[in-house]
Write a protein that holds these residues in place. Structure first.
Motif, PDB file in Angstrom:
ATOM      1  N   GLY A 108      15.157  -5.807  15.091  1.00 23.81           N
ATOM      2  CA  GLY A 108      13.776  -6.490  14.913  1.00 23.81           C
ATOM      3  C   GLY A 108      12.836  -5.324  14.818  1.00 23.81           C
ATOM      4  N   ALA A 109      13.228  -3.940  14.163  1.00 24.22           N
ATOM      5  CA  ALA A 109      12.430  -2.763  14.309  1.00 24.22           C
ATOM      6  C   ALA A 109      12.214  -2.325  12.769  1.00 24.22           C
ATOM      7  CB  ALA A 109      13.041  -1.686  14.971  1.00 24.22           C
ATOM      8  N   SER A 110      11.131  -1.882  12.629  1.00 24.47           N
ATOM      9  CA  SER A 110      10.655  -1.396  11.043  1.00 24.47           C
ATOM     10  C   SER A 110      11.151   0.056  10.937  1.00 24.47           C
ATOM     11  CB  SER A 110       9.351  -1.576  10.724  1.00 24.47           C
ATOM     12  OG  SER A 110       8.577  -0.741  11.803  1.00 24.47           O
ATOM     13  N   LEU A 111      11.205   0.638   9.754  1.00 27.56           N
ATOM     14  CA  LEU A 111      11.288   1.931   9.446  1.00 27.56           C
ATOM     15  C   LEU A 111      10.428   3.077  10.351  1.00 27.56           C
ATOM     16  CD1 LEU A 111      12.221   2.315   5.826  1.00 27.56           C
ATOM     17  CD2 LEU A 111      13.714   3.211   7.655  1.00 27.56           C
ATOM     18  N   ALA A 112       9.178   2.369  10.261  1.00 35.76           N
ATOM     19  CA  ALA A 112       8.078   3.022  11.117  1.00 35.76           C
ATOM     20  C   ALA A 112       8.303   3.086  12.623  1.00 35.76           C
ATOM     21  CB  ALA A 112       6.463   2.405  10.664  1.00 35.76           C
ATOM     22  N   ASP A 113       8.819   1.863  13.030  1.00 30.31           N
ATOM     23  CA  ASP A 113       9.296   1.946  14.492  1.00 30.31           C
ATOM     24  C   ASP A 113      10.252   2.919  14.965  1.00 30.31           C
ATOM     25  OD1 ASP A 113       7.408  -0.222  14.885  1.00 30.31           O
ATOM     26  OD2 ASP A 113       9.235  -1.704  14.504  1.00 30.31           O
ATOM     27  N   MET A 114      11.124   3.022  13.986  1.00 31.12           N
ATOM     28  CA  MET A 114      12.329   4.109  14.237  1.00 31.12           C
ATOM     29  C   MET A 114      11.643   5.703  13.954  1.00 31.12           C
ATOM     30  SD  MET A 114      16.083   3.923  12.532  1.00 31.12           S
ATOM     31  CE  MET A 114      15.676   4.904  10.810  1.00 31.12           C
ATOM     32  N   ARG A 115      10.938   5.657  13.003  1.00 31.76           N
ATOM     33  CA  ARG A 115      10.244   6.958  13.058  1.00 31.76           C
ATOM     34  C   ARG A 115       9.541   7.423  14.313  1.00 31.76           C
ATOM     35  NH1 ARG A 115      10.014   5.755   7.450  1.00 31.76           N
ATOM     36  NH2 ARG A 115       7.839   4.955   7.671  1.00 31.76           N
ATOM     37  N   GLU A 116       8.592   6.469  14.677  1.00 28.60           N
ATOM     38  CA  GLU A 116       7.837   6.740  15.828  1.00 28.60           C
ATOM     39  C   GLU A 116       8.746   6.803  17.151  1.00 28.60           C
ATOM     40  OE1 GLU A 116       4.301   7.079  18.371  1.00 28.60           O
ATOM     41  OE2 GLU A 116       4.783   7.507  16.233  1.00 28.60           O
ATOM     42  N   ALA A 117       9.586   6.176  17.546  1.00 23.76           N
ATOM     43  CA  ALA A 117      10.670   6.215  18.480  1.00 23.76           C
ATOM     44  C   ALA A 117      10.964   7.763  18.509  1.00 23.76           C
ATOM     45  CB  ALA A 117      11.766   5.217  18.319  1.00 23.76           C
ATOM     46  N   ASN A 118      11.617   8.274  17.289  1.00 28.53           N
ATOM     47  CA  ASN A 118      12.175   9.500  17.148  1.00 28.53           C
ATOM     48  C   ASN A 118      11.141  10.539  17.469  1.00 28.53           C
ATOM     49  OD1 ASN A 118      14.631  11.010  16.273  1.00 28.53           O
ATOM     50  ND2 ASN A 118      13.353  11.867  14.974  1.00 28.53           N
ATOM     51  N   ARG A 119       9.887  10.397  17.079  1.00 23.07           N
ATOM     52  CA  ARG A 119       8.953  11.306  17.322  1.00 23.07           C
ATOM     53  C   ARG A 119       8.729  11.477  18.648  1.00 23.07           C
ATOM     54  NH1 ARG A 119       4.178  11.679  18.734  1.00 23.07           N
ATOM     55  NH2 ARG A 119       3.780   9.541  18.962  1.00 23.07           N
ATOM     56  N   ARG A 120       8.426  10.200  19.291  1.00 22.43           N
ATOM     57  CA  ARG A 120       8.266  10.288  20.615  1.00 22.43           C
ATOM     58  C   ARG A 120       9.208  10.798  21.643  1.00 22.43           C
ATOM     59  NH1 ARG A 120       6.351   4.409  22.486  1.00 22.43           N
ATOM     60  NH2 ARG A 120       6.206   5.554  24.475  1.00 22.43           N
ATOM     61  N   TRP A 121      10.616  10.728  21.153  1.00 21.86           N
ATOM     62  CA  TRP A 121      11.654  11.194  21.814  1.00 21.86           C
ATOM     63  C   TRP A 121      11.645  12.682  21.882  1.00 21.86           C
ATOM     64  CZ3 TRP A 121      15.143   9.852  25.546  1.00 21.86           C
ATOM     65  CH2 TRP A 121      16.226  10.622  25.730  1.00 21.86           C
ATOM     66  N   GLN A 122      11.491  13.134  20.767  1.00 27.13           N
ATOM     67  CA  GLN A 122      11.243  14.539  20.373  1.00 27.13           C
ATOM     68  C   GLN A 122      10.380  15.353  21.250  1.00 27.13           C
ATOM     69  OE1 GLN A 122      13.945  16.217  18.636  1.00 27.13           O
ATOM     70  NE2 GLN A 122      14.763  14.264  18.487  1.00 27.13           N
ATOM     71  N   ALA A 123       9.178  14.745  21.276  1.00 25.98           N
ATOM     72  CA  ALA A 123       8.171  15.180  22.052  1.00 25.98           C
ATOM     73  C   ALA A 123       8.431  15.077  23.281  1.00 25.98           C
ATOM     74  CB  ALA A 123       6.883  14.163  21.848  1.00 25.98           C
ATOM     75  N   MET A 124       9.100  14.037  24.085  1.00 21.47           N
ATOM     76  CA  MET A 124       9.581  14.156  25.553  1.00 21.47           C
ATOM     77  C   MET A 124      10.496  15.344  25.609  1.00 21.47           C
ATOM     78  SD  MET A 124      10.017  10.326  26.745  1.00 21.47           S
ATOM     79  CE  MET A 124      10.659   9.541  25.219  1.00 21.47           C
TER      80      MET A 124
END
Length: 189
Positions: free
Chosen positions: A36-52
């Protein structure tokens, strides 16, 4: 300004999928819809993971996994040479027969992190490299199916490659994995 939503197992699965999209975009698209995730959700999750992961005073790898995934489902002792290690396993709802494994050495240093078959779950029994299908097996399973598999350097930090030999033909191929899950088979390099 609203606070960001907590980063949990759903977002972590999107991070795994993000790297797999390079080789299996169709499977990733299906999985993303299942979550139930969008492409934007996937990009945002990856961005946040990389920041962490790159934060100067961020949590260490093991603490980051615990904060995102919660308490592990299992913590199993493992021996690597003379060292006592611990394999921490978390369920991954997208792949119910797999677990995300973090191998921690003395002092909690993370040595490896990838998907493995869940204890007690039946794995595939491929008889030739050509029988491998994307997302069908883990690095360990392919190595056991085609001895003597030879580890090779992956093309990115979360990627692994194995040189595997077809037992019937003697032809060597390269099996590529992302986060420990089979993605594609290539001609030998």
């Amino acid at each position: 300004m609203t606070a960001p939503t907590p980063f949990g197992p759903l977002e972590f699965q999107l991070v795994l999928l993000r790297r797999m999209a390079d080789h299996q975009p169709g499977l990733v698209e299906e999985a993303r819809h299942e979550l139930g995730a969008s492409l934007a959700d996937m990009r945002e999750a990856n961005r946040r993971w990389q920041a962490m992961a790159r934060a100067p005073r961020g949590r260490g790898s093991l603490r980051r996994y615990r904060s995102v995934l919660g308490a592990p489902e299992a913590a199993l002792p493992r021996r690597v040479g003379d060292l006592e290690c611990e394999a921490l396993l978390w369920p991954v709802p997208l792949w119910p027969d797999l677990r995300f494994e973090v191998m921690a050495g003395p002092g909690g240093a993370v040595w490896n992190e990838w998907l493995v078959r869940a204890p007690g779950a039946a794995g595939p029994g491929p008889t030739s490299p050509d029988a491998l299908r994307p997302w069908s097996c883990t690095v360990d399973e392919a190595a056991r199916a085609f001895p003597p598999a030879r580890p090779m350097e992956g093309s990115a930090p979360t990627r692994w490659s194995l040189a595997v030999t077809d037992p019937a033909t003697g032809q060597e191929r390269v099996a590529e994995f992302t986060w420990g899950l089979f993605q594609r088979l290539l001609p030998a390099r």
